[in-house]
Motif scaffolding. Sequence first.
Motif, PDB file in Angstrom:
ATOM      1  N   ALA A  87       0.834  -1.206   0.000  1.00  0.00           N
ATOM      2  CA  ALA A  87       0.000   0.000   0.000  1.00  0.00           C
ATOM      3  C   ALA A  87       0.869   1.257   0.000  1.00  0.00           C
ATOM      4  O   ALA A  87       0.602   2.208  -0.743  1.00  0.00           O
ATOM      5  N   TYR A  88       1.916   1.263   0.808  1.00  0.00           N
ATOM      6  CA  TYR A  88       2.818   2.423   0.865  1.00  0.00           C
ATOM      7  C   TYR A  88       3.505   2.635  -0.482  1.00  0.00           C
ATOM      8  O   TYR A  88       3.628   3.766  -0.955  1.00  0.00           O
ATOM      9  N   PHE A  89       3.945   1.558  -1.116  1.00  0.00           N
ATOM     10  CA  PHE A  89       4.604   1.637  -2.421  1.00  0.00           C
ATOM     11  C   PHE A  89       3.650   2.225  -3.470  1.00  0.00           C
ATOM     12  O   PHE A  89       4.030   3.091  -4.256  1.00  0.00           O
ATOM     13  N   LEU A  90       2.409   1.772  -3.471  1.00  0.00           N
ATOM     14  CA  LEU A  90       1.429   2.286  -4.427  1.00  0.00           C
ATOM     15  C   LEU A  90       1.116   3.757  -4.182  1.00  0.00           C
ATOM     16  O   LEU A  90       0.925   4.532  -5.129  1.00  0.00           O
ATOM     17  N   VAL A  91       1.070   4.155  -2.918  1.00  0.00           N
ATOM     18  CA  VAL A  91       0.842   5.569  -2.597  1.00  0.00           C
ATOM     19  C   VAL A  91       1.999   6.418  -3.122  1.00  0.00           C
ATOM     20  O   VAL A  91       1.776   7.495  -3.681  1.00  0.00           O
ATOM     21  N   ASP A 117       3.941  10.322  -7.253  1.00  0.00           N
ATOM     22  CA  ASP A 117       4.768  10.653  -8.417  1.00  0.00           C
ATOM     23  C   ASP A 117       3.906  10.991  -9.624  1.00  0.00           C
ATOM     24  O   ASP A 117       4.206  11.921 -10.374  1.00  0.00           O
ATOM     25  N   ILE A 118       2.824  10.242  -9.819  1.00  0.00           N
ATOM     26  CA  ILE A 118       1.947  10.484 -10.966  1.00  0.00           C
ATOM     27  C   ILE A 118       1.258  11.841 -10.836  1.00  0.00           C
ATOM     28  O   ILE A 118       1.230  12.633 -11.791  1.00  0.00           O
ATOM     29  N   ASP A 125       9.854   6.844 -10.006  1.00  0.00           N
ATOM     30  CA  ASP A 125      11.131   6.296  -9.550  1.00  0.00           C
ATOM     31  C   ASP A 125      10.845   4.993  -8.793  1.00  0.00           C
ATOM     32  O   ASP A 125      10.697   4.988  -7.573  1.00  0.00           O
ATOM     33  N   TYR A 126      10.750   3.896  -9.550  1.00  0.00           N
ATOM     34  CA  TYR A 126      10.381   2.614  -8.933  1.00  0.00           C
ATOM     35  C   TYR A 126      11.405   2.151  -7.903  1.00  0.00           C
ATOM     36  O   TYR A 126      11.047   1.730  -6.811  1.00  0.00           O
ATOM     37  N   GLY A 148      13.715   3.910  -6.226  1.00  0.00           N
ATOM     38  CA  GLY A 148      13.740   4.799  -5.060  1.00  0.00           C
ATOM     39  C   GLY A 148      12.553   4.556  -4.152  1.00  0.00           C
ATOM     40  O   GLY A 148      12.693   4.494  -2.927  1.00  0.00           O
ATOM     41  N   ASN A 149      11.372   4.407  -4.760  1.00  0.00           N
ATOM     42  CA  ASN A 149      10.173   4.137  -3.968  1.00  0.00           C
ATOM     43  C   ASN A 149      10.267   2.778  -3.276  1.00  0.00           C
ATOM     44  O   ASN A 149       9.862   2.627  -2.124  1.00  0.00           O
ATOM     45  N   LEU A 150      10.813   1.798  -3.971  1.00  0.00           N
ATOM     46  CA  LEU A 150      10.939   0.462  -3.391  1.00  0.00           C
ATOM     47  C   LEU A 150      11.909   0.465  -2.215  1.00  0.00           C
ATOM     48  O   LEU A 150      11.627  -0.122  -1.162  1.00  0.00           O
ATOM     49  N   ILE A 151      13.030   1.137  -2.376  1.00  0.00           N
ATOM     50  CA  ILE A 151      14.017   1.209  -1.280  1.00  0.00           C
ATOM     51  C   ILE A 151      13.418   1.930  -0.075  1.00  0.00           C
ATOM     52  O   ILE A 151      13.569   1.473   1.068  1.00  0.00           O
ATOM     53  N   GLN A 152      12.736   3.034  -0.320  1.00  0.00           N
ATOM     54  CA  GLN A 152      12.110   3.761   0.780  1.00  0.00           C
ATOM     55  C   GLN A 152      11.049   2.903   1.465  1.00  0.00           C
ATOM     56  O   GLN A 152      10.959   2.874   2.694  1.00  0.00           O
ATOM     57  N   THR A 153      10.280   2.165   0.692  1.00  0.00           N
ATOM     58  CA  THR A 153       9.249   1.289   1.251  1.00  0.00           C
ATOM     59  C   THR A 153       9.865   0.209   2.126  1.00  0.00           C
ATOM     60  O   THR A 153       9.373  -0.078   3.220  1.00  0.00           O
ATOM     61  N   VAL A 154      10.958  -0.378   1.677  1.00  0.00           N
ATOM     62  CA  VAL A 154      11.619  -1.436   2.458  1.00  0.00           C
ATOM     63  C   VAL A 154      12.091  -0.879   3.797  1.00  0.00           C
ATOM     64  O   VAL A 154      11.879  -1.504   4.847  1.00  0.00           O
ATOM     65  N   PHE A 155      12.704   0.288   3.794  1.00  0.00           N
ATOM     66  CA  PHE A 155      13.166   0.871   5.053  1.00  0.00           C
ATOM     67  C   PHE A 155      12.005   1.184   5.989  1.00  0.00           C
ATOM     68  O   PHE A 155      12.096   0.923   7.194  1.00  0.00           O
TER      69      PHE A 155
END
Length: 64
Positions: free
Chosen positions: A14-18, A23-24, A31-32, A34-41
């Motif tokens: 959910a956080y990744f999709l937000v 971005d949209i 930035d897939y 960057g968003n993925l790394i931020q989501t993991v953290f």
Amino acid sequence: MKKSFLFWTLPGLAYFLVLILIDIFRDQPIDYMGNLIQTVFIVIFFRLCYWFEGELRKKDKESE
């Protein structure tokens, strides 16, 4: 207590999709990575908080 797979992955998804929606709507390139790394953290941080809260509750029950 055993948690389901969705309990551990749904908040991160959910956080990744937000982040992608933000971005949209900002009309930026998505930035897939960057968003993925931020989501993991973020997910790791909140899961550590969840685990630490459980440990504190166990110690509180033992001290009573």
